[in-house]
Design a protein around this motif. Structure first.
Motif, PDB file in Angstrom:
ATOM      1  N   ASN A 158      44.088  54.311  55.513  1.00  0.00           N
ATOM      2  CA  ASN A 158      45.419  54.009  54.973  1.00  0.00           C
ATOM      3  C   ASN A 158      46.421  55.131  55.212  1.00  0.00           C
ATOM      4  N   GLN A 159      46.326  55.745  56.418  1.00  0.00           N
ATOM      5  CA  GLN A 159      47.217  56.827  56.853  1.00  0.00           C
ATOM      6  C   GLN A 159      47.107  58.081  55.987  1.00  0.00           C
ATOM      7  N   GLU A 160      46.028  58.179  55.233  1.00  0.00           N
ATOM      8  CA  GLU A 160      45.784  59.384  54.436  1.00  0.00           C
ATOM      9  C   GLU A 160      44.648  60.180  55.075  1.00  0.00           C
ATOM     10  N   ILE A 161      44.885  61.463  55.295  1.00  0.00           N
ATOM     11  CA  ILE A 161      43.860  62.297  55.921  1.00  0.00           C
ATOM     12  C   ILE A 161      42.682  62.458  54.969  1.00  0.00           C
ATOM     13  N   PRO A 162      41.489  62.065  55.391  1.00  0.00           N
ATOM     14  CA  PRO A 162      40.328  62.253  54.530  1.00  0.00           C
ATOM     15  C   PRO A 162      39.921  63.719  54.487  1.00  0.00           C
ATOM     16  N   ARG A 163      39.784  64.253  53.310  1.00  0.00           N
ATOM     17  CA  ARG A 163      39.436  65.655  53.133  1.00  0.00           C
ATOM     18  C   ARG A 163      38.172  65.780  52.297  1.00  0.00           C
ATOM     19  N   GLY A 164      37.472  66.890  52.461  1.00  0.00           N
ATOM     20  CA  GLY A 164      36.314  67.165  51.629  1.00  0.00           C
ATOM     21  C   GLY A 164      35.020  67.241  52.406  1.00  0.00           C
ATOM     22  N   GLN A 198      35.560  47.759  60.262  1.00  0.00           N
ATOM     23  CA  GLN A 198      34.335  48.558  60.171  1.00  0.00           C
ATOM     24  C   GLN A 198      34.655  50.040  59.969  1.00  0.00           C
ATOM     25  N   ARG A 199      35.720  50.513  60.607  1.00  0.00           N
ATOM     26  CA  ARG A 199      36.087  51.929  60.500  1.00  0.00           C
ATOM     27  C   ARG A 199      36.458  52.280  59.062  1.00  0.00           C
ATOM     28  N   THR A 200      37.251  51.418  58.432  1.00  0.00           N
ATOM     29  CA  THR A 200      37.641  51.649  57.044  1.00  0.00           C
ATOM     30  C   THR A 200      36.423  51.617  56.133  1.00  0.00           C
ATOM     31  N   LEU A 201      35.545  50.666  56.361  1.00  0.00           N
ATOM     32  CA  LEU A 201      34.328  50.569  55.561  1.00  0.00           C
ATOM     33  C   LEU A 201      33.441  51.790  55.761  1.00  0.00           C
ATOM     34  N   TYR A 245      43.514  70.668  68.065  1.00  0.00           N
ATOM     35  CA  TYR A 245      42.519  69.598  68.239  1.00  0.00           C
ATOM     36  C   TYR A 245      42.059  69.089  66.871  1.00  0.00           C
ATOM     37  N   ILE A 246      41.814  70.019  65.945  1.00  0.00           N
ATOM     38  CA  ILE A 246      41.384  69.654  64.592  1.00  0.00           C
ATOM     39  C   ILE A 246      42.442  68.804  63.896  1.00  0.00           C
ATOM     40  N   HIS A 247      43.694  69.223  63.993  1.00  0.00           N
ATOM     41  CA  HIS A 247      44.770  68.497  63.303  1.00  0.00           C
ATOM     42  C   HIS A 247      44.953  67.087  63.878  1.00  0.00           C
ATOM     43  N   TYR A 248      44.841  66.945  65.179  1.00  0.00           N
ATOM     44  CA  TYR A 248      44.971  65.621  65.780  1.00  0.00           C
ATOM     45  C   TYR A 248      43.769  64.731  65.442  1.00  0.00           C
ATOM     46  N   LEU A 249      42.592  65.338  65.277  1.00  0.00           N
ATOM     47  CA  LEU A 249      41.440  64.564  64.829  1.00  0.00           C
ATOM     48  C   LEU A 249      41.645  64.077  63.397  1.00  0.00           C
ATOM     49  N   ALA A 250      42.274  64.898  62.569  1.00  0.00           N
ATOM     50  CA  ALA A 250      42.587  64.487  61.192  1.00  0.00           C
ATOM     51  C   ALA A 250      43.522  63.279  61.191  1.00  0.00           C
ATOM     52  N   ASP A 251      44.495  63.286  62.094  1.00  0.00           N
ATOM     53  CA  ASP A 251      45.398  62.138  62.221  1.00  0.00           C
ATOM     54  C   ASP A 251      44.642  60.893  62.676  1.00  0.00           C
ATOM     55  N   LEU A 252      43.688  61.084  63.584  1.00  0.00           N
ATOM     56  CA  LEU A 252      42.882  59.973  64.072  1.00  0.00           C
ATOM     57  C   LEU A 252      42.077  59.342  62.939  1.00  0.00           C
ATOM     58  N   LEU A 253      41.482  60.161  62.102  1.00  0.00           N
ATOM     59  CA  LEU A 253      40.712  59.641  60.968  1.00  0.00           C
ATOM     60  C   LEU A 253      41.622  58.982  59.934  1.00  0.00           C
ATOM     61  N   ALA A 254      42.832  59.500  59.793  1.00  0.00           N
ATOM     62  CA  ALA A 254      43.769  58.927  58.821  1.00  0.00           C
ATOM     63  C   ALA A 254      44.114  57.476  59.156  1.00  0.00           C
TER      64      ALA A 254
END
Length: 308
Positions: free
Chosen positions: A98-104, A298-301, A85-94
């Motif tokens: 710009n298809q990069e998983i946001p980390r931090g 809006q999502r990117t912003l 579930y966590i990994h698929y959420l990371a893909d959703l945020l990516a």
């Protein structure tokens, strides 16, 4: 080494359980190790203590959690499926980055019904460095979660939801902003239904009849009036109040038959987009539903703004 499973490509457990490595990290697991008909190492998944020890070993070996335990009677979750579930959420945020998983730590996740095990914050923080807020209505579950945080010196925010009818109200404050919310909702509509499901699982495991709940579970973890559909419907309704504070709202959906009514509910809600994400796990497929009130720009912003 166990047989490969159909998990997310980034899931550390896709190759199965490495019992040599797990026992090296957690020697107590050796006592629960057995061989399957193919001669591969495994455990007896009917044994709650064995499952608990396996989880302890997995969390220590793969997620750097030195201490993990839960009180008797609470849900003991299967780690590989939960972390998917966590990994698929990371893909959703990516998709909004710009298809990069946001980390931090600046990426904020809200775990509704975090439970005594704290499984999502533990694995998600380790994998992507996100900051998690976990909420629950059960004081005992939060006490267990706090102990796990304190002993491991983890920065995870825990909040008690005082009003059971509320999901986001009372835990999301005016200053808060979350990139994603997640939830594994109670999936039965009554205790009787939960017991029936438990008997079916025990029979499938070759255990016959038992009054014990499979892998444990308190009432609030397993059932609520109206079941999964009503719970998620309430979540959708309340999410509108926080449309500008959360990028994506999500929830697991345990039963495929529930997807159609949930599609209708989201179709009537004033969301900008909703989607169903399927997760293949072994011989079964699970899924989560996700919705947002924000347009693509809006999502990117939103991600860039909260990173600043």
């Amino acid at each position: 080494m166990a047989t490969k499973t159909k998990l997310h490509p980034r899931n550390q457990h896709s190759e199965g359980y490495d019992f040599v490595r797990l026992v090296a990290q957690t020697p107590e697991l050796e006592a629960f190790k057995i061989s399957n008909p193919l001669g591969q190492s495994t455990i007896d998944f009917k044994d709650v203590n064995a499952v608990r020890m396996l989880n302890r070993a997995l969390l220590k070996t793969h997620y750097n959690i030195d201490f993990w335990d839960i009180p008797s009677g609470y849900l003991c979750p299967p780690i590989p499926g939960r972390v998917d579930y966590i990994h698929y959420l990371a893909d959703l945020l990516a998709e909004s980055n710009n298809q990069e998983i946001p980390r931090g730590h600046h990426i904020k996740a809200l775990d509704i019904g975090t439970g005594a095990s704290l499984v999502y914050p533990l694995t998600g923080q380790s994998e992507y460095g996100w900051h998690f807020t976990g909420t629950d209505i059960d004081a005992g579950a939060l006490k267990s979660a706090k102990q796990i945080c304190d002993v491991n010196a983890l920065e995870i925010t825990l909040k008690r939801q005082i009003e059971p009818e509320n999901i986001f109200r009372g835990v999301i404050e005016a200053k808060d902003a979350f990139h994603v919310t997640m939830c594994n909702p109670p999936f039965h509509a009554s205790m009787a239904q939960a017991n029936k499901g438990t008997q079916r699982k025990w029979a499938n495991l070759g255990k016959g009849h038992s009054r014990k709940l499979n892998f444990g579970g308190q009432n609030a973890e397993l059932w609520c009036p109206g079941g999964e559909i009503k719970f998620i419907a309430r979540m959708v309704e309340q999410s509108a109040e926080f449309a500008d504070q959360c990028l994506w709202f999500t929830s697991l959906v345990s039963k495929k038959d529930n997807l159609q009514p949930l599609r209708r509910i989201l179709g009537k809600a004033r969301v900008a987009e909703f989607k169903i994400v399927e997760m293949a796990q072994g011989q079964k497929t699970s899924r989560f539903i996700a919705w947002t009130y924000m347009k693509k720009k809006q999502r990117t912003l939103f991600i860039n703004r909260t990173e600043a």
